[in-house]
Scaffold this active site. Structure first.
Site, PDB file in Angstrom:
ATOM      1  N   CYS A 140       0.847  -1.195   0.000  1.00  0.00           N
ATOM      2  CA  CYS A 140       0.000   0.000   0.000  1.00  0.00           C
ATOM      3  C   CYS A 140       0.880   1.241   0.000  1.00  0.00           C
ATOM      4  O   CYS A 140       2.030   1.206   0.359  1.00  0.00           O
ATOM      5  CB  CYS A 140      -0.876  -0.009   1.248  1.00  0.00           C
ATOM      6  SG  CYS A 140      -1.800  -1.538   1.407  1.00  0.00           S
ATOM      7  N   ARG A 193       3.191   1.659  -7.451  1.00  0.00           N
ATOM      8  CA  ARG A 193       3.273   0.496  -6.565  1.00  0.00           C
ATOM      9  C   ARG A 193       2.109  -0.455  -6.784  1.00  0.00           C
ATOM     10  O   ARG A 193       2.076  -1.552  -6.242  1.00  0.00           O
ATOM     11  CB  ARG A 193       3.272   0.944  -5.095  1.00  0.00           C
ATOM     12  CG  ARG A 193       4.465   1.787  -4.694  1.00  0.00           C
ATOM     13  CD  ARG A 193       4.175   2.590  -3.439  1.00  0.00           C
ATOM     14  NE  ARG A 193       3.969   1.752  -2.285  1.00  0.00           N
ATOM     15  CZ  ARG A 193       4.946   1.408  -1.433  1.00  0.00           C
ATOM     16  NH1 ARG A 193       6.170   1.817  -1.666  1.00  0.00           N
ATOM     17  NH2 ARG A 193       4.711   0.667  -0.378  1.00  0.00           N
ATOM     18  N   ASN A 221      -0.248  -0.119   6.213  1.00  0.00           N
ATOM     19  CA  ASN A 221       0.349  -0.994   5.209  1.00  0.00           C
ATOM     20  C   ASN A 221       0.876  -2.194   5.977  1.00  0.00           C
ATOM     21  O   ASN A 221       1.623  -2.043   6.934  1.00  0.00           O
ATOM     22  CB  ASN A 221       1.498  -0.260   4.499  1.00  0.00           C
ATOM     23  CG  ASN A 221       2.164  -1.143   3.444  1.00  0.00           C
ATOM     24  OD1 ASN A 221       1.628  -2.183   3.078  1.00  0.00           O
ATOM     25  ND2 ASN A 221       3.337  -0.735   2.998  1.00  0.00           N
ATOM     26  N   GLY A 222       0.444  -3.406   5.608  1.00  0.00           N
ATOM     27  CA  GLY A 222       0.933  -4.607   6.306  1.00  0.00           C
ATOM     28  C   GLY A 222      -0.232  -5.514   6.675  1.00  0.00           C
ATOM     29  O   GLY A 222      -1.296  -5.465   6.068  1.00  0.00           O
ATOM     30  N   GLU A 235      12.408 -22.369 -15.542  1.00  0.00           N
ATOM     31  CA  GLU A 235      12.166 -20.974 -15.120  1.00  0.00           C
ATOM     32  C   GLU A 235      13.409 -20.136 -15.386  1.00  0.00           C
ATOM     33  O   GLU A 235      13.317 -19.010 -15.865  1.00  0.00           O
ATOM     34  CB  GLU A 235      11.748 -20.936 -13.656  1.00  0.00           C
ATOM     35  CG  GLU A 235      11.608 -19.542 -13.086  1.00  0.00           C
ATOM     36  CD  GLU A 235      10.638 -18.644 -13.856  1.00  0.00           C
ATOM     37  OE1 GLU A 235       9.855 -19.148 -14.680  1.00  0.00           O
ATOM     38  OE2 GLU A 235      10.693 -17.429 -13.659  1.00  0.00           O
ATOM     39  N   HIS A 249      19.727 -37.518 -26.217  1.00  0.00           N
ATOM     40  CA  HIS A 249      18.689 -37.846 -27.206  1.00  0.00           C
ATOM     41  C   HIS A 249      18.539 -36.753 -28.255  1.00  0.00           C
ATOM     42  O   HIS A 249      17.486 -36.625 -28.871  1.00  0.00           O
ATOM     43  CB  HIS A 249      17.355 -38.099 -26.490  1.00  0.00           C
ATOM     44  CG  HIS A 249      17.420 -39.244 -25.536  1.00  0.00           C
ATOM     45  ND1 HIS A 249      17.529 -40.552 -25.949  1.00  0.00           N
ATOM     46  CD2 HIS A 249      17.464 -39.263 -24.186  1.00  0.00           C
ATOM     47  CE1 HIS A 249      17.597 -41.345 -24.901  1.00  0.00           C
ATOM     48  NE2 HIS A 249      17.562 -40.597 -23.807  1.00  0.00           N
ATOM     49  N   LYS A 284       2.931  -7.301 -19.142  1.00  0.00           N
ATOM     50  CA  LYS A 284       2.965  -7.837 -17.780  1.00  0.00           C
ATOM     51  C   LYS A 284       1.800  -8.806 -17.568  1.00  0.00           C
ATOM     52  O   LYS A 284       1.956  -9.826 -16.927  1.00  0.00           O
ATOM     53  CB  LYS A 284       2.892  -6.712 -16.748  1.00  0.00           C
ATOM     54  CG  LYS A 284       2.929  -7.199 -15.297  1.00  0.00           C
ATOM     55  CD  LYS A 284       4.180  -7.991 -15.011  1.00  0.00           C
ATOM     56  CE  LYS A 284       4.197  -8.599 -13.626  1.00  0.00           C
ATOM     57  NZ  LYS A 284       5.329  -9.546 -13.427  1.00  0.00           N
TER      58      LYS A 284
END
Ligand code: AGP
Length: 609
Positions: A2, A27, A100-101, A482, A505, A604
């Protein structure tokens, strides 16, 4: 995460706060709000959606005053809505709070306050703080805040305003950022420097446990017990753009380094204190929930698909349930063998990927029980699935997914343990060992960051190669996939991942002098076989970078370079082993001058087929 802003001074508070919140939009958020104190009253204005919605509201209904707090919300508890947006107040409007949290123990406090007759309007954990302050209030604003802090547990940046003390703001933090901007006749608060950098570059960076009282001409900082704390002024030399990235050159690098916190937040409240059990309150499953499940389907795209490949190993080893992993764009057209005995797990950082959403709908149509693992509260996929597990990575801005992937692995490893608990297939000692290591992960990540200079050197030396091969066996093969995607999507090097045993292979034909090969060797049970593969490519004069585990003295005998990650267990190693690969991709892209955060041709969130 936040965004938080606060202002006290001689200017109009709303003006600063709306500008400050706009500087924090990057953010990521889903709603926003401000509160201003004036003539003994607090006026709150908040709107779901873009900041423009709040701006329109404030423009139509001016909110004058010289003290205020503001917030952009990234939902973790309670879907995005006007009501769930911050600031939150108590019923009498005595206190306004932005946060925030995560308040971990908000539920028992909420129940206690409801028994006392307090009425809650939102689904958030934050609203508990406002009512708790009102319940504890004895006329002393600062003392009330300190008593409140003794009751709450969790992670927080909190900024609090009191209608009966309109000459001051109080803020405090634990595990989440908060910075104070020092002005002349005015002072500022923000969760991040971009919000204040146009007004002052002199700041106090707050530390955990500190409590600050801001008045227009003074800032007083004490510890939790009220003892004075002397702070050094931190002068911000960054430009505005660099400030958005927290001083990092790119969002991708910032997000790689945010992984310890993202992992910690994703683990919060999901492992018992004695590390013996997984707790998924949002699922609340019993053995009956899964007794009729005879197979698990995991479907996703890109990096999320690679997380699903790792999860297959997790679930089949720990819960002994057959798992099929399918690319979402393939699954949806396969006329798949999905039925009411299938648990379909869809993984998506954005929660908006069209192929994954379509695959989820197809699985539902065929009768599957559906579970989403996503990073965005209220996203389309989170709303379509029967149930959802949120990763708490915070907004991921860079196109290349990093902290979302590692927090997906954390959530999926927890889920595998949870399934094994429920069907009785998981040995308690094995589970305790894994959960103990999971809690250590944030710390272990920091050890990997210490190897960054070696990784930079590899990237600089090999970054101009046009081909690279990633080899792995077992879980390492999924991690290799990844690693190859990270490298190819931001450096444009043609990178491919292969199961070690597959080399002979066909692919071995491509190995020639100087070709870079990244060999993952974190899995004990296939290490010897991987060393054979390394010898195969070395015999063709490939350059091999080995990714191994600290204490492995064998690997360095066979490879040209080694990167060793901390020793944990075969399940948590993949979460650690991917971090060097993320950094390798990042620095290779830098070497080649690529646009790291916005690679060509990519978006994104792929919301089209
Ligand atoms: C990963 O680095 C890529 N940006 C891409 O593969 C991404 O993982 C994929 O598009 C899936 O996105 P999602 O997790 O938001 O569904």
């Amino acid at each position: 995460m936040c965004g938080i802003v606060g202002y006290i001074g001689f200017e109009d508070a709303s003006t600063f706060m709306m500008e400050g919140l706009s500087k924090l939009e990057y953010r990521g958020y889903d709603s926003a709000g401000i509160a201003v104190a004036n003539a003994g009253k607090i006026k709150v204005q908040k709107r779901v959606g873009r900041l423009a919605n709040l701006e329109a509201l404030v423009k139509e209904n001016p909110n004058p005053g010289h003290i205020g707090i503001g917030h952009t919300r990234w939902a973790t508890h309670g879907r995005p809505s006007d009501m769930n947006a911050h600031p939150h107040t108590d019923e009498k409007g005595l206190f306004a709070v932005v946060h925030n949290g995560i308040i971990e123990n908000y539920l028992p406090i909420k129940e206690e306050l409801m028994k006392k007759g307090y009425h809650f309007k939102s689904e958030t954990d934050t609203e508990v703080v406002a009512h708790l302050l009102a319940d504890l209030y004895d006329g002393d604003f600062e003392g009330t805040v300190r008593r409140m802090l003794n009751r709450i547990e969790g992670s927080y940046s909190l900024v609090i305003m009191c209608a009966e003390a309109p000459d001051r703001l109080i803020c405090t933090k634990k595990d989440n950022p908060l910075v104070i901007g020092l002005g002349k006749g005015e002072n500022f608060i923000a969760s991040d420097i971009p919000a204040i950098i146009n007004h002052t570059r002199d700041t106090y960076i707050m530390n955990d446990g500190e409590v600050a009282v801001l008045m227009k001409d003074s800032v007083t900082i004490t510890d939790r017990d009220g003892n004075p704390v002397n702070k050094e002024v931190f002068h911000v030399s960054w430009n505005a753009e660099a400030a958005e990235k927290g001083g990092y050159e790119h969002f991708m690098l910032k997000e790689i380094y945010e992984q310890p916190k993202a992992i910690r937040d994703t683990l919060t409240g999901r492992i018992t204190d004695d590390n013996s059990q997984v707790v998924y309150e949002e699922l609340n499953w019993t053995p009956d929930t899964i007794k009729n499940i005879n197979r698990i389907l995991i479907t996703a795209c890109g990096t999320a698909y690679h997380a699903g490949l790792v999860a297959k190993y997790y679930i089949e080893k720990l819960a002994r349930i057959p798992v099929e992993v399918d690319i979402a764009s393939e699954y949806r057209y396969r006329n798949p063998l999905t039925d009411e005995h299938t648990l379909a797990i869809v993984i998506s950082q954005s929660g908006e990927t069209s192929d994954t959403l379509a695959a989820l709908k197809e699985a539902k149509r065929l009768g599957a029980k559906t579970l989403a693992v996503t990073n965005v509260v209220g996203s389309s996929i989170s709303r379509e699935a029967d149930q959802v597990i949120y990763t708490l990575a915070g907004p991921e801005i860079a196109v290349a997914s990093t902290k979302a992937y590692t927090t997906q692995l954390v959530a999926l490893l927890l889920l595998a343990n949870y399934l094994g608990q429920l069907n009785g297939r998981l040995d308690g000692q094995v589970e305790k060992h894994i959960l103990t290591n999971l809690k250590e992960l944030p710390t272990l990540c920091h050890e990997i960051f210490e190897t960054v200079d070696d990784i930079k050197a590899f990237a600089k030396h090999y970054g101009f190669k046009e081909d690279a091969f990633f080899l792995g066996r077992s879980i390492d093969y999924a991690v290799a996939m990844e690693g190859a995607l990270k490298l190819k999507e931001i450096s444009y090097i043609h990178a491919e991942a292969y199961a070690g045993g597959e080399l002979k292979h066909g692919t071995l034909a491509l190995i020639e002098e100087g070709v870079p090969v990244i060999a993952l060797a974190t899995q004990d049970d296939v290490r010897e076989k991987m060393m054979s593969n390394v010898k195969e490519v070395k015999a063709r004069d490939a350059i091999v970078i080995g990714i191994g585990v600290k204490g492995d003295t064998e690997l360095e005998k066979y490879v040209d370079h080694t990167i060793l990650v901390p020793a944990a267990d075969s399940f948590t190693e993949p979460i650690l082993a991917v971090i060097p690969l993320q950094l390798l991709a990042y620095y290779a892209a830098i070497t080649r001058g690529a646009d790291v955060d916005k690679p060509r041709n990519l978006a994104k969130s792929v919301t089209v087929e």
